[in-house]
Design a protein around this motif. Sequence first.
Motif, mmCIF file in Angstrom:
data_model
loop_
_atom_site.group_PDB
_atom_site.id
_atom_site.type_symbol
_atom_site.label_atom_id
_atom_site.label_comp_id
_atom_site.label_asym_id
_atom_site.label_seq_id
_atom_site.Cartn_x
_atom_site.Cartn_y
_atom_site.Cartn_z
ATOM 1 N N HIS A 176 8.876 -11.485 -9.776
ATOM 2 C CA HIS A 176 8.871 -11.186 -8.348
ATOM 3 C C HIS A 176 10.157 -11.731 -7.719
ATOM 4 O O HIS A 176 10.505 -12.921 -7.906
ATOM 5 C CB HIS A 176 7.648 -11.814 -7.679
ATOM 6 C CG HIS A 176 7.296 -11.164 -6.386
ATOM 7 N ND1 HIS A 176 8.075 -11.281 -5.246
ATOM 8 C CD2 HIS A 176 6.234 -10.379 -6.029
ATOM 9 C CE1 HIS A 176 7.515 -10.622 -4.260
ATOM 10 N NE2 HIS A 176 6.373 -10.043 -4.706
ATOM 11 N N SER A 186 4.996 -2.326 -11.374
ATOM 12 C CA SER A 186 5.040 -1.004 -10.736
ATOM 13 C C SER A 186 4.581 0.061 -11.738
ATOM 14 O O SER A 186 4.807 -0.085 -12.951
ATOM 15 C CB SER A 186 6.454 -0.694 -10.233
ATOM 16 O OG SER A 186 7.368 -0.675 -11.320
ATOM 17 N N ARG A 217 -6.408 -9.013 -14.460
ATOM 18 C CA ARG A 217 -6.633 -8.874 -13.013
ATOM 19 C C ARG A 217 -7.209 -7.482 -12.764
ATOM 20 O O ARG A 217 -6.727 -6.476 -13.305
ATOM 21 C CB ARG A 217 -5.319 -9.042 -12.255
ATOM 22 C CG ARG A 217 -5.443 -8.897 -10.756
ATOM 23 C CD ARG A 217 -6.113 -10.111 -10.133
ATOM 24 N NE ARG A 217 -6.349 -9.911 -8.722
ATOM 25 C CZ ARG A 217 -5.457 -10.161 -7.767
ATOM 26 N NH1 ARG A 217 -4.236 -10.606 -8.103
ATOM 27 N NH2 ARG A 217 -5.754 -10.001 -6.495
ATOM 28 N N LEU A 219 -7.958 -4.874 -9.763
ATOM 29 C CA LEU A 219 -7.545 -4.644 -8.378
ATOM 30 C C LEU A 219 -8.256 -3.415 -7.822
ATOM 31 O O LEU A 219 -8.185 -2.314 -8.387
ATOM 32 C CB LEU A 219 -6.033 -4.441 -8.314
ATOM 33 C CG LEU A 219 -5.179 -5.613 -8.809
ATOM 34 C CD1 LEU A 219 -3.728 -5.198 -8.897
ATOM 35 C CD2 LEU A 219 -5.342 -6.810 -7.878
ATOM 36 N N GLU A 223 -6.827 -3.546 -2.244
ATOM 37 C CA GLU A 223 -5.993 -4.683 -2.569
ATOM 38 C C GLU A 223 -4.546 -4.283 -2.854
ATOM 39 O O GLU A 223 -3.658 -5.122 -2.759
ATOM 40 C CB GLU A 223 -6.565 -5.430 -3.772
ATOM 41 C CG GLU A 223 -7.921 -6.076 -3.506
ATOM 42 C CD GLU A 223 -8.471 -6.798 -4.722
ATOM 43 O OE1 GLU A 223 -8.305 -8.040 -4.806
ATOM 44 O OE2 GLU A 223 -9.057 -6.119 -5.603
ATOM 45 N N TYR A 224 -4.324 -3.021 -3.244
ATOM 46 C CA TYR A 224 -2.942 -2.614 -3.518
ATOM 47 C C TYR A 224 -2.463 -1.500 -2.584
ATOM 48 O O TYR A 224 -1.336 -1.036 -2.702
ATOM 49 C CB TYR A 224 -2.774 -2.177 -4.984
ATOM 50 C CG TYR A 224 -3.611 -1.001 -5.427
ATOM 51 C CD1 TYR A 224 -3.204 0.314 -5.180
ATOM 52 C CD2 TYR A 224 -4.786 -1.192 -6.136
ATOM 53 C CE1 TYR A 224 -3.963 1.385 -5.602
ATOM 54 C CE2 TYR A 224 -5.550 -0.115 -6.562
ATOM 55 C CZ TYR A 224 -5.134 1.171 -6.303
ATOM 56 O OH TYR A 224 -5.883 2.240 -6.725
ATOM 57 N N ASP A 226 -1.927 -0.449 1.479
ATOM 58 C CA ASP A 226 -1.906 -0.913 2.870
ATOM 59 C C ASP A 226 -2.221 0.216 3.848
ATOM 60 O O ASP A 226 -2.581 -0.051 4.997
ATOM 61 C CB ASP A 226 -0.529 -1.505 3.209
ATOM 62 C CG ASP A 226 -0.230 -2.757 2.380
ATOM 63 O OD1 ASP A 226 -1.202 -3.438 1.986
ATOM 64 O OD2 ASP A 226 0.957 -3.030 2.121
ATOM 65 N N LEU A 243 2.626 2.971 -7.530
ATOM 66 C CA LEU A 243 1.770 1.841 -7.200
ATOM 67 C C LEU A 243 2.512 0.554 -7.546
ATOM 68 O O LEU A 243 3.205 0.467 -8.572
ATOM 69 C CB LEU A 243 0.456 1.910 -7.980
ATOM 70 C CG LEU A 243 -0.374 3.192 -7.796
ATOM 71 C CD1 LEU A 243 -1.622 3.119 -8.660
ATOM 72 C CD2 LEU A 243 -0.735 3.387 -6.335
ATOM 73 N N VAL A 244 2.361 -0.437 -6.683
ATOM 74 C CA VAL A 244 3.011 -1.741 -6.877
ATOM 75 C C VAL A 244 1.934 -2.814 -6.815
ATOM 76 O O VAL A 244 1.114 -2.838 -5.870
ATOM 77 C CB VAL A 244 4.102 -1.990 -5.816
ATOM 78 C CG1 VAL A 244 4.728 -3.373 -6.020
ATOM 79 C CG2 VAL A 244 5.161 -0.908 -5.865
ATOM 80 N N PHE A 245 1.957 -3.740 -7.808
ATOM 81 C CA PHE A 245 0.955 -4.794 -7.896
ATOM 82 C C PHE A 245 1.664 -6.149 -7.996
ATOM 83 O O PHE A 245 2.677 -6.284 -8.703
ATOM 84 C CB PHE A 245 0.064 -4.602 -9.130
ATOM 85 C CG PHE A 245 -0.510 -3.218 -9.259
ATOM 86 C CD1 PHE A 245 -1.637 -2.858 -8.559
ATOM 87 C CD2 PHE A 245 0.121 -2.274 -10.064
ATOM 88 C CE1 PHE A 245 -2.161 -1.589 -8.678
ATOM 89 C CE2 PHE A 245 -0.399 -1.011 -10.191
ATOM 90 C CZ PHE A 245 -1.533 -0.657 -9.492
ATOM 91 N N GLU A 246 1.147 -7.117 -7.303
ATOM 92 C CA GLU A 246 1.649 -8.493 -7.367
ATOM 93 C C GLU A 246 0.588 -9.341 -8.054
ATOM 94 O O GLU A 246 -0.552 -9.441 -7.569
ATOM 95 C CB GLU A 246 1.940 -9.031 -5.972
ATOM 96 C CG GLU A 246 3.063 -8.309 -5.248
ATOM 97 C CD GLU A 246 3.292 -8.842 -3.841
ATOM 98 O OE1 GLU A 246 4.350 -8.574 -3.273
ATOM 99 O OE2 GLU A 246 2.384 -9.526 -3.313
#
Length: 262
Positions: A176, A186, A217, A219, A223-224, A226, A243-246
């Motif tokens: 990150h 991603s 994890r 999700l 959660e991913y 907005d 899609l982007v995940f943290e």
Amino acid sequence: MYTQCPECLSVFSVDARTLAQAHGFVMCGHCGASFDCIATLADQLPPEPFNELPSHEPGVEPPRLEAAVYRPKPKPEPAESEATQLRDDFADLIVTPRFARDAHANRPHRWPWVLACLLLLFGLLAQLGWALRDTLIADSTVGPMLQSACNVMQCRLPPVRDVSKLRLLARDVQTHPTVPGALLISATVRNDATFTQPWPVVDIRLSDGNGKTIAMRRLNPYEYLDDVEAMRRGLAPGASTALVFEVEDPGHQAVAFDMEFE
């Protein structure tokens, strides 16, 4: 009285009762031939020896009987005025068959049963359609028709999920850039289904060099994503999205990762 078979020339004795019963036709008891016994009928046999009895020639016209022993009286015919009166009495008479009267009388009482049967049939079809809604919506022929009808009636079809139609086109993982101790994953996903799908639940697994899972994890879409409106619309057929995940960085042991959809 005597008669002779024309086939085997056998001579037989016959009586009036036999002649009347057979109407002149008999069967030879020796050779089985059928013949007209009146043609050779004789009261007495000719002197022997003889071969054939003389045949009677058919008459030119039938004999006329004159001595009547009984003659019934003719029935008196109705007078012309009486016959005319009978025809006039029944001329305007209308006869309705009984089955037609019964059908006409019962017809007003049938429609409630017909209406009840139709309502039950529609209810059964509605229950069957609701039970098979996922299959019907996912069908390439029925699904677009249902979507068009729903657009006209301003309604929404229930979402159908088929994760096997979600294609993972690309994926990447990196540290990150702004959050310490976190990874940025991603992925590009395409919906190959012919219908709109809800956003999937994403499972991310991080593993070491031996393939052992060291972090996982799960999700949910909220959660991913907005964008609430995009979440409500779902993933359109044929559409691709990034899609982007943290996720938390499990350390240097994590050398590979895997992604699945639910």
